[in-house]
Each structure stands twice: as C-alpha cells, then as structure tokens.
Design a protein around this motif. Structure first.
Motif, short mmCIF file in Angstrom:
data_model
loop_
_atom_site.label_atom_id
_atom_site.label_comp_id
_atom_site.label_asym_id
_atom_site.label_seq_id
_atom_site.Cartn_x
_atom_site.Cartn_y
_atom_site.Cartn_z
N GLU A 1 1.36 16.08 -19.72
CA GLU A 1 -0.07 16.29 -19.96
C GLU A 1 -0.89 15.05 -19.63
N TRP A 2 -0.23 13.91 -19.50
CA TRP A 2 -0.92 12.67 -19.18
C TRP A 2 -0.98 12.38 -17.68
N VAL A 3 -0.05 12.91 -16.91
CA VAL A 3 0.07 12.50 -15.51
C VAL A 3 -1.18 12.90 -14.73
N ALA A 4 -1.82 11.89 -14.12
CA ALA A 4 -3.04 12.13 -13.35
C ALA A 4 -2.82 11.89 -11.86
N ALA A 5 -1.74 11.19 -11.50
CA ALA A 5 -1.40 10.98 -10.09
C ALA A 5 0.04 10.53 -10.01
N THR A 6 0.68 10.87 -8.90
CA THR A 6 2.04 10.41 -8.64
C THR A 6 2.10 9.79 -7.25
N TYR B 1 8.23 6.45 -4.16
CA TYR B 1 8.90 5.22 -3.74
C TYR B 1 10.38 5.41 -4.04
N GLY B 2 11.06 6.06 -3.12
CA GLY B 2 12.43 6.49 -3.36
C GLY B 2 12.47 7.80 -4.12
N ALA B 3 11.62 7.91 -5.12
CA ALA B 3 11.44 9.13 -5.92
C ALA B 3 10.03 9.06 -6.49
N PRO B 4 9.50 10.18 -6.97
CA PRO B 4 8.14 10.14 -7.52
C PRO B 4 8.07 9.30 -8.80
N PHE B 5 6.99 8.55 -8.93
CA PHE B 5 6.70 7.86 -10.19
C PHE B 5 5.24 8.11 -10.55
N VAL B 6 4.90 7.83 -11.80
CA VAL B 6 3.54 8.05 -12.29
C VAL B 6 2.66 6.90 -11.83
N TRP C 1 0.83 -1.20 0.00
CA TRP C 1 0.00 0.00 0.00
C TRP C 1 0.87 1.25 0.00
N ASN C 2 0.46 2.23 -0.79
CA ASN C 2 1.18 3.49 -0.85
C ASN C 2 0.19 4.60 -1.21
N ALA C 3 0.56 5.82 -0.88
CA ALA C 3 -0.34 6.95 -1.09
C ALA C 3 -0.21 7.51 -2.50
N VAL C 4 -1.31 8.03 -3.01
CA VAL C 4 -1.32 8.68 -4.32
C VAL C 4 -1.67 10.15 -4.15
N ARG C 5 -1.09 10.97 -5.03
CA ARG C 5 -1.42 12.39 -5.11
C ARG C 5 -2.05 12.63 -6.47
N ALA C 6 -3.35 12.81 -6.49
CA ALA C 6 -4.05 13.03 -7.76
C ALA C 6 -3.79 14.44 -8.27
N VAL C 7 -3.62 14.56 -9.58
CA VAL C 7 -3.47 15.85 -10.25
C VAL C 7 -4.85 16.27 -10.73
N PRO C 8 -5.32 17.47 -10.38
CA PRO C 8 -6.67 17.88 -10.79
C PRO C 8 -6.84 17.83 -12.31
N LYS C 9 -7.87 17.12 -12.75
CA LYS C 9 -8.22 17.05 -14.17
C LYS C 9 -9.73 17.07 -14.29
N ASP C 10 -10.21 17.56 -15.41
CA ASP C 10 -11.65 17.58 -15.64
C ASP C 10 -12.17 16.16 -15.81
N ASP C 11 -13.31 15.88 -15.19
CA ASP C 11 -14.01 14.60 -15.36
C ASP C 11 -13.07 13.42 -15.14
N SER C 12 -12.39 13.42 -14.00
CA SER C 12 -11.43 12.36 -13.72
C SER C 12 -11.97 11.35 -12.72
N PRO C 13 -11.93 10.05 -13.04
CA PRO C 13 -12.32 9.04 -12.06
C PRO C 13 -11.47 9.10 -10.80
N LEU C 14 -10.27 9.66 -10.90
CA LEU C 14 -9.38 9.74 -9.75
C LEU C 14 -9.82 10.79 -8.74
N ALA C 15 -10.81 11.60 -9.13
CA ALA C 15 -11.36 12.57 -8.18
C ALA C 15 -12.00 11.86 -6.99
N ALA C 16 -12.26 10.55 -7.15
CA ALA C 16 -12.83 9.77 -6.05
C ALA C 16 -11.81 9.54 -4.94
N LEU C 17 -10.53 9.80 -5.21
CA LEU C 17 -9.48 9.55 -4.22
C LEU C 17 -9.19 10.82 -3.42
#
Length: 248
Positions: free
Chosen positions: A194-199, A202-207, A156-172
């Motif tokens: 332009e594609w990154v929706a969350a990072t 884990y040692g460094a940020p990944f997509v 388990w690890n935490a995600v940081r969602a990037v604000p995007k219009d109409d994103s399913p990740l807004a549920a997080l």
C-alpha cells in the motif's frame, strides 16, 4: 527554527491554492539536517522548486528542536550516511518521538534516500537498530547476481510510478531516469504494497518511492535528478500548500 533560505513562487498568474486570487500564503518547510552531511544541494533544489510554485512563498529552515517539527507546514528529511548513525543522531537530538508524531499527524513529509529507508522497521545495514517503523518490513542489501551490476547502485535509472491520488510522482513521465546512490533497498512485497509509489529495476525490482497520504519519500535523489527531480519537489510543495490551506 532558524530560517536559512526562502523561495518565492514565480510569476505567471497561477491561481492560489484555493483556485482564486487569495493573498499569497507563507509555507514553512523544515529541513531535517542532523549533522551527517551537507544538505546544501537539497536546500538549493527546494529553492528552485519553490520558484515554480506561484501559490505560496516558501521559507526553508533547519530543524533545531522538536517544536520546529510541530510548527512546520512540511518536513523534508534528506538522510545521508548509515541507517544506524541516522537513527542515533535523531535519538541524540530527541527527535525520534516527535518525528513519529509528525508522521502520524498526516502533515506533508518528504524523505530522500536514507530518509526513506528510516521509515521502515529496520535495515540489514545496522542489525538491531529500530527504524521509525512507519512502513512494515526491512531494508536489505542489494542481492545482485548479474556480474555487470555493481553495488552500490550509482547513477541514472528509470522509475515506474504507481498511480496514486495527489502524488508528487505524477510529475514523472513513464521511464523517467533519476539519480541513485545506495547499497541497500526495500523490496516490494505484500507488507509494503500500500506504500509503494514507484519501482525501479536493478537486477530485480526495488522500491524507488513510497507514499501514503501526504507522507512521501524517494530512494532516488531529486536534488541530483535535474528537471525531473525539481518537478517532483515542486509538486510536493503544492501538496503542502494545499494542506496548509486546509484543502484536500
């Protein structure tokens, strides 16, 4: 496309996708199972997510042909195994070209784990093997300097969602923890920005998720991430329902 499961939206009086009381629609979701592993958990998660989507009746069916992709309202690609074996399996089934065409059509797509990685141009896991090439750049093996962090990244690890219009990740909610199992990752950079929706760190940020338009994919496994993952899949199904109804 042979139907293997379906889910009906739950009760609760939610309005239809057009905001009114229109008759319920059927949403055809194609599950891209290319024979590399058991996708039962993804199918079960989609059924659970469909239970909270009152707007439509969701029918999930396996992809058996290129025609199944073209006729689907949404496609879910739960990639497992290695990058090279996944691309070889798609090629052997004649699905690489049709999948690229589907992705270019703007119709809803949800990739999971390797299903996200194959959207890139290639991967260090399988040198010389071309990916679907939708997202610029390469997937690379984790380069973890911290001895306390092992590869593969499992758990388990935490995600940081990037604000995007109409994103399913807004549920997080910020800091939501989801489940990962992977040794390779995409690193955020100018080519894929332009594609990154969350990072995730884990040692460094990944997509940890990507999105452009209705093409969405996660490095984490929503089907293994409890209520948070089911929520993401439910929001994706709502997005797909709006698209099928011709709504923005």
């Amino acid at each position: 496309m042979s139907e293997v499961g379906s889910g009906a939206g739950g009760a609760g009086g939610a309005a239809g996708v057009d905001g009114g009381d229109a008759a319920r629609r059927s949403l055809r979701v194609a599950l891209l199972d290319y024979g590399a592993g058991n996708v039962r958990s993804v199918r079960n998660a989609l059924a659970a997510a469909a239970g909270s989507v009152a707007e439509v009746d969701v029918a999930v069916a396996d992809v058996a042909s290129a025609e199944d992709l073209a006729g689907a309202d949404a496609v879910v690609f739960p990639g497992v195994g290695s990058f090279g074996s996944a691309m070889a399996a798609l090629e052997s089934r004649g699905l690489v070209g049709p999948l690229k065409a589907y992705l270019a059509s703007g119709k809803p797509f949800f990739g999971i784990c390797l299903g996200m990685q194959t959207l890139f141009e290639g991967s260090e896991e399988s040198p010389g093997v071309a990916g679907l090439g939708v997202i610029p750049g390469m997937v690379r093996r984790f380069d973890v300097a911290d001895a306390a962090l092992s590869v593969p990244h499992i758990g388990w690890n935490a995600v940081r969602a990037v604000p995007k219009d109409d994103s399913p990740l807004a549920a997080l909610a910020p800091g939501t923890r989801v489940y990962f199992v992977h040794s390779f990752c995409a690193v955020p950079d100018g080519g894929n920005a332009e594609w990154v929706a969350a990072t995730t760190d884990y040692g460094a940020p990944f997509v940890s998720a990507v999105q452009r338009g209705r093409v969405v994919a996660t490095q984490f496994h929503p089907e293994k991430s409890g209520a948070a993952g089911i929520g993401v899949l439910a929001e994706f199904l709502r997005m797909a329902a709006r698209a099928a109804a011709g709504l923005p």
